[in-house]
Design a protein around this motif. Structure first.
Motif, PDB file in Angstrom:
ATOM      1  N   LEU A 106       0.843  -1.138  -0.126  1.00  0.00           N
ATOM      2  CA  LEU A 106      -0.248  -0.382   0.308  1.00  0.00           C
ATOM      3  C   LEU A 106       0.765   0.832   0.135  1.00  0.00           C
ATOM      4  O   LEU A 106       0.680   2.312  -0.539  1.00  0.00           O
ATOM      5  N   ARG A 107       1.974   1.137   0.339  1.00  0.00           N
ATOM      6  CA  ARG A 107       2.650   2.154   0.642  1.00  0.00           C
ATOM      7  C   ARG A 107       3.636   2.323  -0.243  1.00  0.00           C
ATOM      8  O   ARG A 107       3.069   4.140  -0.621  1.00  0.00           O
ATOM      9  N   TRP A 108       3.669   1.610  -1.176  1.00  0.00           N
ATOM     10  CA  TRP A 108       4.358   1.999  -1.934  1.00  0.00           C
ATOM     11  C   TRP A 108       3.623   2.572  -3.650  1.00  0.00           C
ATOM     12  O   TRP A 108       3.739   3.467  -4.014  1.00  0.00           O
ATOM     13  N   THR A 109       2.332   1.629  -3.052  1.00  0.00           N
ATOM     14  CA  THR A 109       1.483   2.462  -4.187  1.00  0.00           C
ATOM     15  C   THR A 109       0.966   3.734  -4.446  1.00  0.00           C
ATOM     16  O   THR A 109       0.866   4.608  -5.155  1.00  0.00           O
ATOM     17  N   LEU A 110       1.174   3.968  -3.042  1.00  0.00           N
ATOM     18  CA  LEU A 110       0.544   5.988  -2.666  1.00  0.00           C
ATOM     19  C   LEU A 110       2.122   6.859  -3.167  1.00  0.00           C
ATOM     20  O   LEU A 110       2.200   7.198  -3.732  1.00  0.00           O
ATOM     21  N   LYS A 111       3.274   6.192  -2.846  1.00  0.00           N
ATOM     22  CA  LYS A 111       4.865   6.532  -3.101  1.00  0.00           C
ATOM     23  C   LYS A 111       4.555   6.794  -4.439  1.00  0.00           C
ATOM     24  O   LYS A 111       5.578   7.853  -4.784  1.00  0.00           O
ATOM     25  N   GLN A 112       4.758   5.585  -5.082  1.00  0.00           N
ATOM     26  CA  GLN A 112       5.114   5.856  -6.543  1.00  0.00           C
ATOM     27  C   GLN A 112       3.744   6.195  -7.481  1.00  0.00           C
ATOM     28  O   GLN A 112       4.112   6.619  -8.627  1.00  0.00           O
ATOM     29  N   GLY A 113       2.439   6.307  -6.631  1.00  0.00           N
ATOM     30  CA  GLY A 113       1.417   6.586  -7.785  1.00  0.00           C
ATOM     31  C   GLY A 113       0.585   7.800  -7.638  1.00  0.00           C
ATOM     32  O   GLY A 113       0.470   8.289  -9.199  1.00  0.00           O
ATOM     33  N   LEU A 114       1.015   8.380  -7.145  1.00  0.00           N
ATOM     34  CA  LEU A 114       0.734   9.704  -6.522  1.00  0.00           C
ATOM     35  C   LEU A 114       1.399  10.539  -7.441  1.00  0.00           C
ATOM     36  O   LEU A 114       0.315  11.963  -8.138  1.00  0.00           O
ATOM     37  N   PRO A 115       2.315  10.325  -7.126  1.00  0.00           N
ATOM     38  CA  PRO A 115       3.018  12.022  -8.063  1.00  0.00           C
ATOM     39  C   PRO A 115       3.338  11.127  -9.444  1.00  0.00           C
ATOM     40  O   PRO A 115       4.221  12.022 -10.307  1.00  0.00           O
ATOM     41  N   SER A 116       2.854   9.953  -9.909  1.00  0.00           N
ATOM     42  CA  SER A 116       3.461   9.893 -11.064  1.00  0.00           C
ATOM     43  C   SER A 116       2.266  10.329 -11.965  1.00  0.00           C
ATOM     44  O   SER A 116       1.371  10.938 -12.168  1.00  0.00           O
ATOM     45  N   PRO A 117       3.081  10.367 -13.339  1.00  0.00           N
ATOM     46  CA  PRO A 117       2.149  11.089 -14.902  1.00  0.00           C
ATOM     47  C   PRO A 117       0.782   9.910 -15.161  1.00  0.00           C
ATOM     48  O   PRO A 117      -0.607  10.134 -15.727  1.00  0.00           O
ATOM     49  N   LEU A 118       0.900   8.755 -14.014  1.00  0.00           N
ATOM     50  CA  LEU A 118      -0.727   7.534 -14.500  1.00  0.00           C
ATOM     51  C   LEU A 118      -1.541   8.096 -13.611  1.00  0.00           C
ATOM     52  O   LEU A 118      -3.134   7.625 -13.875  1.00  0.00           O
ATOM     53  N   PHE A 119      -1.451   8.808 -12.691  1.00  0.00           N
ATOM     54  CA  PHE A 119      -2.579   9.673 -11.337  1.00  0.00           C
ATOM     55  C   PHE A 119      -3.867   9.885 -12.462  1.00  0.00           C
ATOM     56  O   PHE A 119      -4.664   9.714 -12.212  1.00  0.00           O
ATOM     57  N   ALA A 120      -3.155  11.010 -13.421  1.00  0.00           N
ATOM     58  CA  ALA A 120      -4.419  11.667 -13.919  1.00  0.00           C
ATOM     59  C   ALA A 120      -5.280  10.636 -14.752  1.00  0.00           C
ATOM     60  O   ALA A 120      -7.000  10.919 -14.697  1.00  0.00           O
ATOM     61  N   PRO A 121      -5.291   9.884 -15.405  1.00  0.00           N
ATOM     62  CA  PRO A 121      -5.816   8.711 -15.926  1.00  0.00           C
ATOM     63  C   PRO A 121      -6.714   8.154 -15.779  1.00  0.00           C
ATOM     64  O   PRO A 121      -7.878   7.778 -15.459  1.00  0.00           O
ATOM     65  N   ALA A 122      -5.485   8.031 -14.907  1.00  0.00           N
ATOM     66  CA  ALA A 122      -6.832   6.535 -13.489  1.00  0.00           C
ATOM     67  C   ALA A 122      -7.079   7.348 -13.037  1.00  0.00           C
ATOM     68  O   ALA A 122      -8.717   6.626 -12.333  1.00  0.00           O
ATOM     69  N   LEU A 123      -7.056   8.586 -12.463  1.00  0.00           N
ATOM     70  CA  LEU A 123      -8.041   9.275 -11.170  1.00  0.00           C
ATOM     71  C   LEU A 123      -9.671   9.943 -12.468  1.00  0.00           C
ATOM     72  O   LEU A 123     -10.696   9.162 -12.280  1.00  0.00           O
TER      73      LEU A 123
ATOM     74  N   MET B 183       3.899  28.796  -9.433  1.00  0.00           N
ATOM     75  CA  MET B 183       3.635  28.624  -9.400  1.00  0.00           C
ATOM     76  C   MET B 183       3.660  26.737  -9.341  1.00  0.00           C
ATOM     77  O   MET B 183       4.180  26.088 -10.388  1.00  0.00           O
ATOM     78  N   LEU B 184       3.885  26.648  -8.073  1.00  0.00           N
ATOM     79  CA  LEU B 184       4.031  24.699  -8.256  1.00  0.00           C
ATOM     80  C   LEU B 184       2.409  24.468  -8.566  1.00  0.00           C
ATOM     81  O   LEU B 184       1.430  24.605  -7.710  1.00  0.00           O
ATOM     82  N   ALA B 185       2.352  23.115  -9.739  1.00  0.00           N
ATOM     83  CA  ALA B 185       1.024  22.742 -10.258  1.00  0.00           C
ATOM     84  C   ALA B 185       0.787  21.934  -8.701  1.00  0.00           C
ATOM     85  O   ALA B 185      -0.591  21.460  -8.617  1.00  0.00           O
ATOM     86  N   GLY B 186       1.782  21.104  -8.410  1.00  0.00           N
ATOM     87  CA  GLY B 186       1.521  20.101  -7.787  1.00  0.00           C
ATOM     88  C   GLY B 186       1.104  18.721  -8.496  1.00  0.00           C
ATOM     89  O   GLY B 186       0.976  18.806  -9.721  1.00  0.00           O
ATOM     90  N   CYS B 187       0.536  17.399  -7.919  1.00  0.00           N
ATOM     91  CA  CYS B 187       1.079  16.314  -8.313  1.00  0.00           C
ATOM     92  C   CYS B 187      -0.254  15.375  -8.335  1.00  0.00           C
ATOM     93  O   CYS B 187      -0.711  15.127  -9.624  1.00  0.00           O
ATOM     94  N   VAL B 188      -0.763  15.163  -7.417  1.00  0.00           N
ATOM     95  CA  VAL B 188      -2.252  15.225  -7.498  1.00  0.00           C
ATOM     96  C   VAL B 188      -3.414  16.240  -7.668  1.00  0.00           C
ATOM     97  O   VAL B 188      -5.145  16.352  -9.007  1.00  0.00           O
ATOM     98  N   GLN B 189      -3.094  17.105  -7.856  1.00  0.00           N
ATOM     99  CA  GLN B 189      -4.093  18.499  -7.406  1.00  0.00           C
ATOM    100  C   GLN B 189      -5.032  19.248  -8.947  1.00  0.00           C
ATOM    101  O   GLN B 189      -6.405  19.116  -9.725  1.00  0.00           O
ATOM    102  N   PRO B 190      -4.095  19.045 -10.238  1.00  0.00           N
ATOM    103  CA  PRO B 190      -4.557  19.075 -11.297  1.00  0.00           C
ATOM    104  C   PRO B 190      -5.161  18.497 -11.608  1.00  0.00           C
ATOM    105  O   PRO B 190      -6.109  18.502 -12.427  1.00  0.00           O
ATOM    106  N   ALA B 191      -5.226  16.812 -11.273  1.00  0.00           N
ATOM    107  CA  ALA B 191      -6.442  16.068 -11.673  1.00  0.00           C
ATOM    108  C   ALA B 191      -7.591  16.370 -10.896  1.00  0.00           C
ATOM    109  O   ALA B 191      -8.365  15.531 -10.943  1.00  0.00           O
TER     110      ALA B 191
END
Length: 417
Positions: A115-132, A170-178
């Protein structure tokens, strides 16, 4: 506090910093009164003072156990205790060290590691937006626990295209833009109305907080260095180009981390000076409110009704910024207030905490929402605003009252030229 470091930590960077922090603690116990987990669980080891004892033991050579790890895991890192502490104990920095040392010695169960690996690799990933995006399409079919983490799709609105001599990064952030793209766009529109151009550095990504606070210090620092590299040409531009006036961050969790770059990278010979400069230039967007409110005063028509403001822990405790949002938004005509009941306590979001410790997180969420409902007495707020994407998403999962970033309300009330 008298501390005798074990030989393995004597002279080490972590050991020296931890010892200097520990020596400031006088065991007064004031921190227990404002610790959310101690208030809920009533266990001394789930208070800052108790966790300091545990980390002191580890630094003195006592082997940590799974129980030690769990008590440190249950800390929200809200840093309320730092606001309360009369001795100036930098508990957040100590906890970063303590968690790292414990994780080096105590293996986690496979399910936790996954779970921790998924969070730390998934949230900052470019794949987060399409997954969301896929999750948002299927949102009506999702179970409640997962639906809480998938906000409804939101339009972003336009990004201003005018050029101005004054510029900010401005820092766009990793999860916020999605998850909530309108926050960044609204921020840019407000700055544009004030005659300031908002720039995004293409190669800047996650602030590093997700990995760093999940004890992947190496991965977190790599993301920090990447951001510094992306921002530096705008901070120290080529001759003839204009330097940015600052780095604006509208997610207070990210802001608290970027303001800490100078400390985190202090021993990096290639980045220490640059990191310190980045930290000095970084401001939460609320720190621009005195100037923005002055520039935009005649163009704001505030009509948002009763607004309860939840100041995130990263804003009021991490960055020690209190009172600014409600003061200047009220001066602009907004009927905005902070609840008089436990405004200092965490809402339970705390980065990835609500995923890793959902039972505690949801208790704190419901407690916070109940307190926010009393902000205007018998009349419930018509909107709740905050200053961090994690708090906004977490609180929205427990109420039908709209929860948004305060900058979105300012943008909506603004007559754009």
């Amino acid at each position: 506090m008298q501390t005798q470091l074990a030989p393995r930590y004597q002279g080490s960077a972590d050991g020296l910093i931890a010892e200097s922090i520990l020596r400031k603690c006088v065991h007064c116990g004031f921190c227990t009164a404002t610790c959310p987990t101690y208030q809920l669980l009533g266990d001394e080891l789930d208070s800052p003072r108790g966790r300091i004892y545990l980390m002191k033991q580890v630094l003195e050579g006592v082997a940590p156990t799974r129980k030690t790890q769990q008590h440190l895991d249950r800390c929200l890192t809200c840093r309320n205790c730092e606001t309360t502490c009369p001795s100036g104990v930098q508990y957040g920095h100590l906890l970063d060290i303590g968690r790292k040392l414990v994780d080096e010695q105590v293996p986690r169960p496979a399910s936790e590691r996954a779970l921790r690996w998924t969070l730390k690799q998934g949230l900052p990933s470019p794949l987060f937006a399409p997954a969301l995006g896929l999750g948002q399409l299927m949102r009506p079919l999702l179970p409640a626990a997962l639906k809480n983490k998938v906000p409804a799709r939101q339009p972003a609105g336009h990004w201003p295209t005018r050029k101005h001599p004054r510029k900010v990064l401005m820092l766009a952030g990793c999860v916020q833009p999605a998850m909530s793209p309108n926050i960044n766009h609204a921020s840019a529109r407000v700055f544009d109305a004030a005659g300031i151009e908002t720039m995004l550095a293409a190669k800047a990504g996650c602030c590093g907080a997700v990995k760093f606070h999940l004890n992947d210090h190496h991965g977190g620092m790599e993301e920090m260095r990447a951001n510094i590299d992306a921002w530096w040409p705008h901070i120290e531009p080529a001759p003839g180009q204009v330097a940015v006036e600052g780095i604006v961050i509208n997610a207070s969790g990210c802001g608290a981390t970027v303001k800490d770059y100078g400390h985190i990278l202090r021993d990096d010979p290639a980045y220490a000076v640059k990191a310190k400069r980045v930290s000095e230039l970084t401001q939460d967007i609320s720190e621009w409110l005195p100037e923005l409110s002055q520039a935009l005063r005649e163009r704001v028509k505030a009509t948002a009704g009763r607004i309860a403001f939840h100041p995130p822990c990263s804003l009021q405790h991490g960055m020690q910024l209190r009172g600014g949002v409600e003061k200047y938004m009220a001066e602009l005509g907004f009927n905005i207030k902070v609840t008089g009941c436990e405004p200092h306590l965490c809402c339970g979001s705390a980065g990835t905490y609500s995923v890793l410790n959902p039972e505690i997180a949801y208790q704190l969420r419901d407690r916070k929402l109940a307190n926010l409902d009393t902000t205007f007495g018998a009349d419930k707020p018509q909107q709740i605003v905050s200053a961090n994407i994690g708090c906004i998403t977490h609180l929205q999962s427990g109420t039908a009252t709209p929860v948004r970033h305060w900058i979105e309300l300012l943008d909506e009330a603004l007559t754009h030229a």
